[in-house]
Write a protein that holds these residues in place. Structure first.
Motif: not given
Length: 269
Positions: A132-135, A143-148
């Motif tokens: 949920t955090l990534g989305r 985008v980079d934080l979502a990938l992590r």
């Protein structure tokens, strides 16, 4: 000087047996003061346990009511229910995770990220919280934080196929598009700079020579290239390939979430 004493009303009589009983109870209280104190502490502790049980029960009811409202599309009403539940049980990560989902749908991007961050802070080994955090981070453009975040979720639950096939794959496509768009902007700025400061215009030419014509052609080519760059957009096809599409010649689809599933529910741990 007379000693202090309670004044009885005229005609009032106190029974001797009542006085003796009162004195006996007073002596008993003086002999066992700790016992009475222990009873009070036990009563307070028990009362606190009852209040906590009441808070948990009410919070659970509010959480379920919010889930029903969210499934019906009544998103703000659902958030209100969950906020009330958070007041009762502020350490419940499930409430923050569900709230983040609804805020993401409502395009409240920053509050959605903050709610999801609180969920993973309270329960760092919960893969659904990281998903949920990534989305939410993707919706914010991080985008980079979502990938992590998706990578952490996969590490916690590698058997969950949606993390690989939808969330991580989508984030990688967006990252690829971001890099290509950044390169396009760099080329556009470089071409613009070459137009404004064309090296051919710094030289002295004989206006009747062919060199003047060649210089004008070179500047015109740069101008044409710059106009083409301004009219193009970087898109990703269904296979993940980068394409430069001229605006107006081909319709481009807006970026959509990796999954059409709206998984707002009382998700478990």
């Amino acid at each position: 000087m007379a000693s202090f004493g309670w004044k009885r009303k005229v005609g009032e009589r106190v029974s001797k047996s009542v006085v003796q009983q009162f004195e006996a109870e007073a002596e008993k209280a003086d002999e066992n003061p700790a016992e009475e104190e222990t009873d009070w502490l036990h009563a307070i502790k028990r009362r606190r346990e009852i209040l906590l049980e009441d808070c948990d029960a009410k919070s659970k009811r509010l959480k379920e009511e919010g889930a029903v409202l969210a499934e019906q599309g009544r998103h703000w009403e659902a958030i209100k229910k969950w906020d009330e539940a958070i007041q009762l049980t502020p350490d419940n990560p499930l409430l923050y995770e569900m709230k983040s989902q609804v805020l993401t749908i409502l395009q409240e991007v920053f509050p959605a990220v903050k709610a999801a961050e609180m969920a993973v802070k309270l329960r760092p080994l919960w893969w659904e919280g990281w998903q949920t955090l990534g989305r939410a981070q993707l919706n914010l453009g991080e985008v980079d934080l979502a990938l992590r975040s998706f990578q952490v979720a996969i590490h916690l639950c590698p058997s969950e196929s949606t993390l690989w096939q939808e969330d991580l794959a989508w984030a990688l496509k967006l990252q690829k598009q971001y890099v290509a768009t950044k390169e396009k902007i760099r080329q556009e700025e470089e071409t613009k700079e070459q137009i404004l400061n064309a090296p051919e215009l710094d030289q002295d030419y004989d206006f009747e020579s062919d060199e003047v014509l060649a210089a004008c052609v070179a500047v015109a080519k740069r101008q044409t290239h710059y106009e083409e760059l301004k009219r193009t957009a970087v898109v990703i096809d269904s296979e993940g390939n980068i394409k430069n599409v001229v605006c107006g010649e081909e319709e481009t689809e807006e970026a959509m979430p990796p999954s059409k599933e709206e998984f707002i529910k009382a998700r478990g741990f």
